[in-house]
Motif scaffolding. Sequence first.
Motif, PDB file in Angstrom:
ATOM      1  N   ALA B 195      -2.332  65.118  26.468  1.00 34.86           N
ATOM      2  CA  ALA B 195      -3.480  64.201  26.456  1.00 34.86           C
ATOM      3  C   ALA B 195      -4.426  64.447  27.634  1.00 34.86           C
ATOM      4  O   ALA B 195      -3.983  64.759  28.742  1.00 34.86           O
ATOM      5  CB  ALA B 195      -2.969  62.765  26.508  1.00 34.86           C
ATOM      6  N   MET B 196      -5.712  64.289  27.390  1.00 37.77           N
ATOM      7  CA  MET B 196      -6.710  64.405  28.456  1.00 37.77           C
ATOM      8  C   MET B 196      -6.555  63.217  29.415  1.00 37.77           C
ATOM      9  O   MET B 196      -6.499  62.064  28.990  1.00 37.77           O
ATOM     10  CB  MET B 196      -8.110  64.404  27.850  1.00 37.77           C
ATOM     11  CG  MET B 196      -9.208  64.633  28.863  1.00 37.77           C
ATOM     12  SD  MET B 196      -9.461  66.372  29.229  1.00 37.77           S
ATOM     13  CE  MET B 196     -10.619  66.789  27.914  1.00 37.77           C
ATOM     14  N   VAL B 197      -6.503  63.507  30.721  1.00 35.80           N
ATOM     15  CA  VAL B 197      -6.423  62.446  31.731  1.00 35.80           C
ATOM     16  C   VAL B 197      -7.791  62.266  32.390  1.00 35.80           C
ATOM     17  O   VAL B 197      -8.339  61.162  32.435  1.00 35.80           O
ATOM     18  CB  VAL B 197      -5.364  62.786  32.806  1.00 35.80           C
ATOM     19  CG1 VAL B 197      -5.369  61.752  33.923  1.00 35.80           C
ATOM     20  CG2 VAL B 197      -3.985  62.878  32.168  1.00 35.80           C
ATOM     21  N   ALA B 198      -8.290  63.345  32.959  1.00 34.49           N
ATOM     22  CA  ALA B 198      -9.597  63.343  33.622  1.00 34.49           C
ATOM     23  C   ALA B 198     -10.189  64.718  33.347  1.00 34.49           C
ATOM     24  O   ALA B 198      -9.703  65.715  33.882  1.00 34.49           O
ATOM     25  CB  ALA B 198      -9.434  63.108  35.123  1.00 34.49           C
ATOM     26  N   ASP B 199     -11.182  64.767  32.508  1.00 34.89           N
ATOM     27  CA  ASP B 199     -11.751  66.023  32.033  1.00 34.89           C
ATOM     28  C   ASP B 199     -12.042  66.957  33.208  1.00 34.89           C
ATOM     29  O   ASP B 199     -12.719  66.548  34.141  1.00 34.89           O
ATOM     30  CB  ASP B 199     -13.046  65.724  31.264  1.00 34.89           C
ATOM     31  CG  ASP B 199     -13.572  66.946  30.541  1.00 34.89           C
ATOM     32  OD1 ASP B 199     -14.139  67.820  31.217  1.00 34.89           O
ATOM     33  OD2 ASP B 199     -13.400  67.031  29.306  1.00 34.89           O
ATOM     34  N   LEU B 203      -2.680  65.967  30.809  1.00 33.32           N
ATOM     35  CA  LEU B 203      -1.511  65.347  31.435  1.00 33.32           C
ATOM     36  C   LEU B 203      -0.592  66.382  32.089  1.00 33.32           C
ATOM     37  O   LEU B 203      -0.094  66.187  33.195  1.00 33.32           O
ATOM     38  CB  LEU B 203      -0.740  64.550  30.380  1.00 33.32           C
ATOM     39  CG  LEU B 203       0.365  63.628  30.902  1.00 33.32           C
ATOM     40  CD1 LEU B 203      -0.181  62.574  31.858  1.00 33.32           C
ATOM     41  CD2 LEU B 203       1.091  62.950  29.741  1.00 33.32           C
TER      42      LEU B 203
END
Lengths: 147, 392
Positions: B195-199, B203
């Motif tokens: 999953a994307m956390v901070a582009d 993760l």
Amino acid sequence: MSARQRVAAIEGWYTLDEPAHLLGSRCNSCGSYYFPRLSAGFCRNPACEGTSFETVPLSRTGRIWSYTNACYQPPPPFVSPTPFVPFAIAAVELAAERMIVLGQVVAGIDVGQLKVGMPMELVLESLYSEGDTDKLVWKWKPSGVRP
Amino acid sequence: MSREVAVLGVGMHPWGKWGRNFVEYGVHAARAALKDAGIPWTDVQFISGAATMRCGYPGYVAGATFAQALGWQGAQVNTSYAACASGSQALAAARAQILAGGCDVALVVGADTTPKGFLAPMAGYRPEDPDWVRFHLGITNPTYFALYARRRMDLYGATLEDFTAVKVKNAAHGAANPNARYRKRFTREEVLESAMVADPLRLLHVCATSDGGAAVVLASLEYAQRRGLKTPRIAAISTVTPRFASTEVEMPDIATDSAVAAAGHSFRGAIAARAYEEAGLGPEDLSLAEVYDLASSMELDWYEYIGLCRPGEAEGLLRSGATRLGGRIPVNASGGLACFGEAVPAQALAQVCELVWQLRGEAGERQVQGARVGITANQGLFGHGSAVIVRK
């Protein structure tokens, strides 16, 4: 018609007029800027013994140093809407002050629309709401784009 | 005159999410290090603890907490706190005591028990604390990691594949490390699909928080010599602060210094430089490095900050394979934070443990052949530099 109240989410860090400005300190001896404002009366420039400061509005525009977004809901003290809505974040370099200031990017702009070096301007937007009160904070917006 | 000290022994408690009291991990690591050194706890004259802020009062006074748990025996005590750099400061305090002639043998211990999820600040309305303000604005630790990553992409042409390659490399290294928490050989696809956390960071690019403990037994060179021990030596410890004007965005600050009246400086670039100067060594002397990959992308920043290459060249160095095990200068042979997750007060000491095992040729499947000199690099919140050079 009941108008929504507009108050600062963090008091004393920015003006609430339009156009809004961040409030910084400028050393009366060496000219260094500080954001947030200095709480102690001593300049942090090791070559400066300055002890007096002026509260000054910082530049409202700058260029992107870097950017990202928040895809996961941050922990408190962040106040999240339900459900959480991801938002972009930018670090913007102010030319006159030669400093970088972080902030959220206005709603509706995502990272795909941002680029290092892009001109940005400062606006006020709601950080979160409590009843009929909007808690306002500074946000960065691509210059010339209507939010 | 030598300013070096000998490393008599090292020990760790495996990293994980064990959920037990941090003292248990610290004592386990301390006993392992003492056993490795071949000296009894009662011979230790100085104990130096790295503090933890999440385990109540015993964590604030970690040095004494570990001393009591090991059994009060009258040793002098110190506790250091410098966020992620706490371990290096505890190490520096022990070295200083030895070099000042205050003791022959010192034990350094750091351990932590961490909560789940994001590390969050203390509660209340506290706008005078920048750490509180940035969380209020929704700016978490991965935000800063991602700002550096995105800047590399826009400035230097770094790609998501590069960041992913760092993770895959470190996962392969750590798979053979019995102290690592994650020993799975993650594939490129698994990293990219997380999953994307901070582009642009997913993760699996971002390090977790872990429980763990690490300990190091130091002694004067004279003491080691008297006992006929030939051990790796600490050649330098850098604990530098930034220089005004510090012009790179640094966690947890909302703004950088203003460079109107003073020249701009890079903090992280100065951390290893101080260690090289103290050791009389340079990047060309290194056999390996352990750097703080809080996010996989930040390992690339460290290649440049520790002088393995010039700014903008880290992606090329990575792609050449030089930083893999078997390459010219392996980085994070331990698996790094990618495989450990961060146990804050133990992590800088864990880096030193890895260098010591490598220099003794005891690193097993992850051994760097012919290792002679290694450096660690890390950084603690609020301006704490940390770099340690260990040599054979």
